[in-house]
Design a protein around this motif. Structure first.
Motif, short mmCIF file in Angstrom:
data_model
loop_
_atom_site.label_atom_id
_atom_site.label_comp_id
_atom_site.label_asym_id
_atom_site.label_seq_id
_atom_site.Cartn_x
_atom_site.Cartn_y
_atom_site.Cartn_z
N ILE A 194 0.44 -0.94 -0.21
CA ILE A 194 -0.48 0.24 -0.03
C ILE A 194 0.98 1.07 -0.22
CG2 ILE A 194 -0.28 -0.03 2.45
CD1 ILE A 194 -3.01 0.55 1.72
N GLN A 195 2.17 0.96 0.93
CA GLN A 195 2.43 2.27 0.57
C GLN A 195 3.61 2.67 -0.68
OE1 GLN A 195 3.36 4.10 3.37
NE2 GLN A 195 4.11 5.83 1.91
N ILE A 196 3.69 1.39 -1.74
CA ILE A 196 4.69 1.92 -2.40
C ILE A 196 3.55 2.29 -3.61
CG2 ILE A 196 5.68 0.30 -4.57
CD1 ILE A 196 6.73 -1.28 -2.47
N TYR A 197 2.05 1.55 -3.30
CA TYR A 197 1.12 2.40 -4.66
C TYR A 197 1.14 3.73 -3.97
CZ TYR A 197 -3.46 1.75 -6.95
OH TYR A 197 -4.19 1.94 -8.47
N ASN A 198 1.24 4.15 -3.11
CA ASN A 198 0.47 4.92 -3.30
C ASN A 198 1.68 6.79 -3.37
OD1 ASN A 198 -2.78 4.64 -2.74
ND2 ASN A 198 -1.51 4.33 -0.14
N ASP A 199 2.73 6.22 -3.12
CA ASP A 199 3.83 7.04 -3.07
C ASP A 199 4.02 6.92 -4.96
OD1 ASP A 199 4.46 6.97 -1.02
OD2 ASP A 199 6.00 5.63 -1.25
N LYS A 200 3.48 6.10 -5.63
CA LYS A 200 3.66 5.42 -7.12
C LYS A 200 2.17 7.01 -7.17
CE LYS A 200 7.35 3.63 -7.94
NZ LYS A 200 8.67 4.36 -8.36
N ALA A 201 1.27 6.64 -7.14
CA ALA A 201 0.35 7.58 -7.58
C ALA A 201 0.32 9.32 -7.40
CB ALA A 201 -1.02 6.90 -6.23
N ALA A 202 0.93 9.20 -6.15
CA ALA A 202 0.88 10.49 -6.31
C ALA A 202 2.02 11.22 -7.45
CB ALA A 202 2.06 10.74 -4.22
N GLU A 203 2.76 10.25 -7.35
CA GLU A 203 3.96 10.96 -9.07
C GLU A 203 2.39 11.30 -10.41
OE1 GLU A 203 6.98 8.67 -9.18
OE2 GLU A 203 7.34 9.25 -7.49
N ILE A 204 1.42 10.46 -9.98
CA ILE A 204 0.82 10.72 -11.42
C ILE A 204 -0.36 12.12 -12.02
CG2 ILE A 204 -0.64 9.19 -13.62
CD1 ILE A 204 1.06 7.08 -11.60
N GLU A 205 -0.52 12.83 -12.30
CA GLU A 205 -1.34 13.50 -12.16
C GLU A 205 -3.01 12.61 -12.83
OE1 GLU A 205 -3.40 16.60 -15.50
OE2 GLU A 205 -1.05 15.94 -15.88
N GLY A 206 -3.56 12.98 -11.38
CA GLY A 206 -4.92 12.67 -11.44
C GLY A 206 -5.54 11.21 -11.00
N ALA A 207 -4.20 10.44 -10.58
CA ALA A 207 -4.13 9.35 -9.63
C ALA A 207 -4.88 9.11 -7.89
CB ALA A 207 -3.22 8.36 -9.95
N LYS A 208 -5.29 8.69 -8.38
CA LYS A 208 -5.44 8.25 -6.33
C LYS A 208 -4.98 7.15 -5.59
CE LYS A 208 -10.49 10.35 -7.75
NZ LYS A 208 -12.07 9.88 -7.23
N PRO A 209 -4.91 7.27 -4.58
CA PRO A 209 -4.63 6.61 -3.88
C PRO A 209 -5.41 5.25 -2.70
CG PRO A 209 -4.74 8.39 -2.35
CD PRO A 209 -5.15 8.44 -3.50
N THR A 210 -4.40 4.27 -2.66
CA THR A 210 -5.76 3.06 -2.63
C THR A 210 -5.26 2.79 -1.01
OG1 THR A 210 -6.43 0.90 -2.68
CG2 THR A 210 -4.01 1.49 -2.69
N THR A 211 -7.14 2.89 -0.31
CA THR A 211 -6.86 1.67 0.94
C THR A 211 -7.05 0.66 1.58
OG1 THR A 211 -9.16 2.41 1.13
CG2 THR A 211 -8.24 4.73 1.48
N THR A 212 -6.73 -0.16 0.38
CA THR A 212 -7.36 -1.55 0.63
C THR A 212 -5.99 -2.11 -0.44
OG1 THR A 212 -8.83 -1.91 -1.39
CG2 THR A 212 -9.56 -1.06 1.11
N VAL A 213 -6.00 -3.58 -0.07
CA VAL A 213 -4.83 -4.36 -1.32
C VAL A 213 -5.60 -5.28 -0.50
CG1 VAL A 213 -2.49 -2.98 -0.60
CG2 VAL A 213 -3.04 -5.21 0.52
N TYR A 214 -4.66 -6.58 -1.13
CA TYR A 214 -5.36 -7.82 -1.56
C TYR A 214 -4.13 -8.68 -2.62
CZ TYR A 214 -7.28 -7.46 -6.06
OH TYR A 214 -7.78 -7.75 -7.60
N ILE A 215 -4.62 -10.20 -1.81
CA ILE A 215 -3.58 -10.62 -2.54
C ILE A 215 -4.61 -12.37 -2.89
CG2 ILE A 215 -2.65 -13.13 -2.34
CD1 ILE A 215 -1.66 -12.53 0.45
N SER A 216 -4.20 -12.33 -4.12
CA SER A 216 -5.30 -13.33 -4.96
C SER A 216 -3.81 -14.48 -5.76
CB SER A 216 -5.65 -13.12 -6.96
OG SER A 216 -5.62 -13.70 -7.28
N ILE A 217 -4.50 -15.58 -5.50
CA ILE A 217 -3.69 -17.10 -6.19
C ILE A 217 -4.95 -18.04 -6.26
CG2 ILE A 217 -3.21 -19.15 -4.37
CD1 ILE A 217 -4.23 -17.78 -2.11
N TRP A 218 -3.44 -18.33 -7.21
CA TRP A 218 -3.60 -18.80 -8.66
C TRP A 218 -2.22 -19.58 -9.90
CZ3 TRP A 218 -7.88 -20.50 -10.67
CH2 TRP A 218 -7.86 -21.30 -12.17
N ASP A 219 -2.77 -20.56 -9.38
CA ASP A 219 -2.10 -21.93 -10.32
C ASP A 219 -1.31 -22.04 -8.95
OD1 ASP A 219 -2.57 -22.43 -12.69
OD2 ASP A 219 -2.13 -21.22 -13.42
N ASN A 220 -0.96 -22.59 -8.10
CA ASN A 220 -0.30 -22.33 -6.75
C ASN A 220 0.85 -21.82 -6.72
OD1 ASN A 220 -0.15 -24.97 -8.01
ND2 ASN A 220 -0.83 -25.35 -6.26
#
Length: 293
Positions: A235-261
């Motif tokens: 969440i920290q990395i995502y929001n740091d990158k979003a802060a550098e992009i015009e019009g981008a919004k920070p995220t308040t949630t993250v999740y893990i997706s599991i597929w093919d082990n």
């Protein structure tokens, strides 16, 4: 409480406060002026005199000195009617003085005085201020768990008695929410064909709830190969990158997706007003790649 229905007239006063100084004066006159026929009728029906004195009959109790005192109950607290009618009389008097000032702040002063009276009578105040306070409380509760709190949640999950000395297999996804909760599903400890859902909230895990699962073999991943605290890195990395992009919004949630082990962190895209970027994370939550699409 029947003896206190007169207090509802104060609520009517508060509803008039948004109409401006002249309208406030007119509304207060209509509500409190002793010559108004509606007020006289209301006071007569509810046993209140023109100066706020109580004129009806109430339940009485006898003190140790054998003096009778009239009492009523407001929100579970007993109030002496002598004290009540004295405070009501003071309220009427103060409002009359405020009406005479005819200043731009007149309405706010009247509302403030009414709220003071309601507070003394153990009743909730009226007006927009109380609504704002509620919004502040809600906002204060928001926020994903800290890294240490996420680690504690993981440790408590490992200590669930049904998984004692057994490997815990995560199923399909793990969601970390802004209200501090965690939603996930685990392969059943006894029957590998079953899956149960769990929720972490307020420091504890819920009881298991059956899940209609499919492709379990491809959608499971061992808890031993992930770390809940890494969600904070993502969440920290995502929001740091979003802060550098015009019009981008920070995220308040993250999740893990599991597929093919395997496992993958999300969200994996940042949408700006002019550009779109793709992010990839390593399993430990560190940044793997970042590129413009």
């Amino acid at each position: 409480m029947k003896n206190l229905t007169n207090i509802s007239s104060l609520m009517i006063l508060c509803c008039f406060l948004g109409f401006g100084c002249k309208q406030i004066k007119k509304s207060v006159d209509e509500t409190f002026h002793p010559n108004d026929s509606l007020v006289r009728k209301y006071n007569k029906e509810n046993h209140f005199g023109t100066n706020g004195e109580y004129t009806g009959t109430t339940k009485t109790t006898t003190s140790t000195q054998h003096h009778q005192e009239k009492i009523v109950v407001i929100n579970g607290d007993t109030v002496n009617t002598t004290e009540l009618q004295g405070k009501a009389k003071d309220l009427f008097h103060d409002i009359e003085l405020l009406k005479q000032k005819q200043t731009p702040a007149n309405g706010k002063e009247i509302q403030k005085r009414v709220n003071e009276f309601l507070k003394e009578m153990n009743l909730p105040p009226t007006g927009k201020k109380n609504i704002g306070a509620e919004k502040t409380v809600v906002k204060a509760k928001e926020g994903m768990l800290t890294a240490s709190e996420l680690q504690q949640a993981e440790e408590k999950l490992r200590k669930l008695p049904q998984y004692h000395n057994k490997e815990i297999m995560m199923y399909e996804s793990v969601h970390f929410y802004e209200d501090g909760s965690i939603n996930l599903a685990l392969q059943h400890p006894e029957n590998p064909k079953y899956v149960d859902a769990y929720k972490y909230k307020d420091g504890s895990w819920s009881e298991p709830k059956p899940v209609l699962a499919r492709n379990i073999e491809r959608r499971t991943f061992p808890l031993s190969k992930m770390n809940f605290a890494d969600a904070q890195k993502v969440i920290q990395i995502y929001n740091d990158k979003a802060a550098e992009i015009e019009g981008a919004k920070p995220t308040t949630t993250v999740y893990i997706s599991i597929w093919d082990n395997g496992m993958r962190w999300f969200p994996s895209t940042i949408n700006g007003s002019r550009e779109r970027y793709d992010l990839q994370f390593n399993n430990d939550g560190t940044l793997k790649s970042f590129r413009q699409e």
